[in-house]
Design a protein around this motif. Structure first.
Motif, PDB file in Angstrom:
ATOM      1  N   LEU A  21       0.824  -1.210   0.000  1.00 21.10           N
ATOM      2  CA  LEU A  21       0.000   0.000   0.000  1.00 21.10           C
ATOM      3  C   LEU A  21       0.857   1.259   0.000  1.00 21.10           C
ATOM      4  CD1 LEU A  21      -2.735   1.376   0.117  1.00 21.10           C
ATOM      5  CD2 LEU A  21      -2.708   1.102   2.607  1.00 21.10           C
ATOM      6  N   GLN A  24       2.228   1.823  -3.480  1.00 18.62           N
ATOM      7  CA  GLN A  24       1.225   2.275  -4.452  1.00 18.62           C
ATOM      8  C   GLN A  24       0.820   3.727  -4.202  1.00 18.62           C
ATOM      9  OE1 GLN A  24      -2.037  -0.343  -5.427  1.00 18.62           O
ATOM     10  NE2 GLN A  24      -0.814  -2.195  -5.109  1.00 18.62           N
ATOM     11  N   LEU A  25       0.663   4.088  -2.954  1.00 16.19           N
ATOM     12  CA  LEU A  25       0.273   5.463  -2.648  1.00 16.19           C
ATOM     13  C   LEU A  25       1.399   6.448  -2.944  1.00 16.19           C
ATOM     14  CD1 LEU A  25      -1.702   4.910   0.685  1.00 16.19           C
ATOM     15  CD2 LEU A  25      -2.647   5.360  -1.587  1.00 16.19           C
ATOM     16  N   LYS A 196      -4.257  -2.314  -3.926  1.00 17.18           N
ATOM     17  CA  LYS A 196      -4.970  -1.649  -5.028  1.00 17.18           C
ATOM     18  C   LYS A 196      -6.386  -1.280  -4.604  1.00 17.18           C
ATOM     19  CE  LYS A 196      -6.017  -2.322  -9.953  1.00 17.18           C
ATOM     20  NZ  LYS A 196      -5.874  -3.258 -11.107  1.00 17.18           N
ATOM     21  N   THR A 199      -6.199   1.583  -2.134  1.00 13.39           N
ATOM     22  CA  THR A 199      -5.885   2.821  -2.854  1.00 13.39           C
ATOM     23  C   THR A 199      -7.124   3.380  -3.542  1.00 13.39           C
ATOM     24  OG1 THR A 199      -3.584   2.165  -3.213  1.00 13.39           O
ATOM     25  CG2 THR A 199      -4.485   3.815  -4.704  1.00 13.39           C
ATOM     26  N   GLN A 203      -9.025   6.995  -2.842  1.00 12.52           N
ATOM     27  CA  GLN A 203      -9.271   7.941  -3.926  1.00 12.52           C
ATOM     28  C   GLN A 203     -10.747   8.306  -4.055  1.00 12.52           C
ATOM     29  OE1 GLN A 203      -7.196   5.486  -6.919  1.00 12.52           O
ATOM     30  NE2 GLN A 203      -5.918   7.274  -7.345  1.00 12.52           N
TER      31      GLN A 203
END
Length: 290
Positions: A21, A24-25, A196, A199, A203
């Motif tokens: 995480l 990805q962020l 994912k 995330t 968002q």
């Protein structure tokens, strides 16, 4: 939290889920904060190298712990709930508006209508109840948005070094003793997909608010999974499934051993706790084991 330049606290960021995480962020350019007991560990250095801000500390250190986190403790099933309550309080005091909590797919067994044909043993039931109390702490924490993620069996369990702690017979003896049956499928999940999903929730807080998502990215019979693993290793060895007998399953249960965690018949029915078709619509890109 400003959604133009968000700041996210990732608990257990040096672990499998948290690390995925954080990466990805950071790939989105977001500000990521986390804690680590040892800032000199390779996992911590890797996070720092990509711009994650790390603070030394652990989950019992209020000065180091600004937001959400918990760790399973088989000696004290209330420990996770206490830590979650503390984390929620600190997060709320710090002005956090969104929380995402990851627990376990089995927590869904405690919901009405989802009890498996074979119930969990008392020890496993306590484990799932502890996970559910963590979820409730987040759900009732007063955040504008919350999401609960319930992963299935981690594909990464068969990667070094984790496999040598949990399933040493796979690399050492070429077999995996398991509680499944040859005709049943195991619900697998990729930790990168968990990240994912989280995330996507960060968002779009409104869309994911109130969701309790069972996460599986593929269902495979154990023997097929092991065949794919052997092919990926590529050294010519075969990996075999050892489907445990009732005697092998029941003996640790009767003895009250923690080995019961690898002998829970209820896990045979966890595939009904997640819907891969619904997940593909909500967050596309389910990862296969292969």
């Amino acid at each position: 939290m400003s959604y133009e330049n968000p700041t996210i606290f990732v608990s257990m960021a040096t672990g499998t889920q948290g690390g995925a995480l954080a990466r990805q962020l950071r790939g989105l350019g977001w500000n990521i904060r986390a804690t680590a007991r040892d800032l000199h560990r390779p996992e911590a250095k890797t996070l720092q190298d990509i711009g994650v801000h790390l603070t030394p500390g652990d989950w019992d250190d209020e000065d180091a712990l600004p937001f959400i986190g918990y760790t399973a403790n088989l000696l004290d099933f209330e420990a996770a709930h206490r830590r979650a309550q503390r984390a929620v309080r600190l997060a709320r005091d710090a002005g956090v508006t969104q929380a995402i909590c990851t627990t376990a797919l089995g927590a869904a067994m405690l919901e009405e209508g989802k009890a498996p044909p074979i119930p969990p043993t008392p020890l496993f039931a306590q484990h799932f109840a502890s996970k559910r109390r963590v979820e409730k702490a987040v759900e009732e924490g007063g955040f504008d948005s919350w999401t609960v993620l319930r992963p299935g069996f981690f594909m990464a369990n068969f990667l070094d070094p984790k496999v040598r702690f949990r399933y040493a017979d796979v690399p050492e003896k070429g077999q995996w003793a398991n509680v499944m049956t040859p005709d049943m499928t195991l619900g697998l999940v990729d930790h990168e997909y968990i990240a994912k999903f989280a995330t996507a929730a960060f968002q779009d807080p409104a869309r994911f608010n109130g969701i309790r998502a069972g996460l599986m990215t593929e269902e495979l019979p154990v023997h097929e999974m092991l065949d794919q693993l052997a092919e990926a290793i590529g050294d010519g060895r075969a990996l075999k499934a050892h489907f445990m007998t009732d005697e092998e399953i029941d003996k640790p249960i009767a003895e009250g051993s923690w080995a019961v965690f690898s002998r829970e018949r209820c896990v045979r029915y966890m595939d009904v706790l997640a819907n891969t078709k619904e997940l593909e619509v909500l967050v596309p890109g389910l990862t296969t084991f292969k």
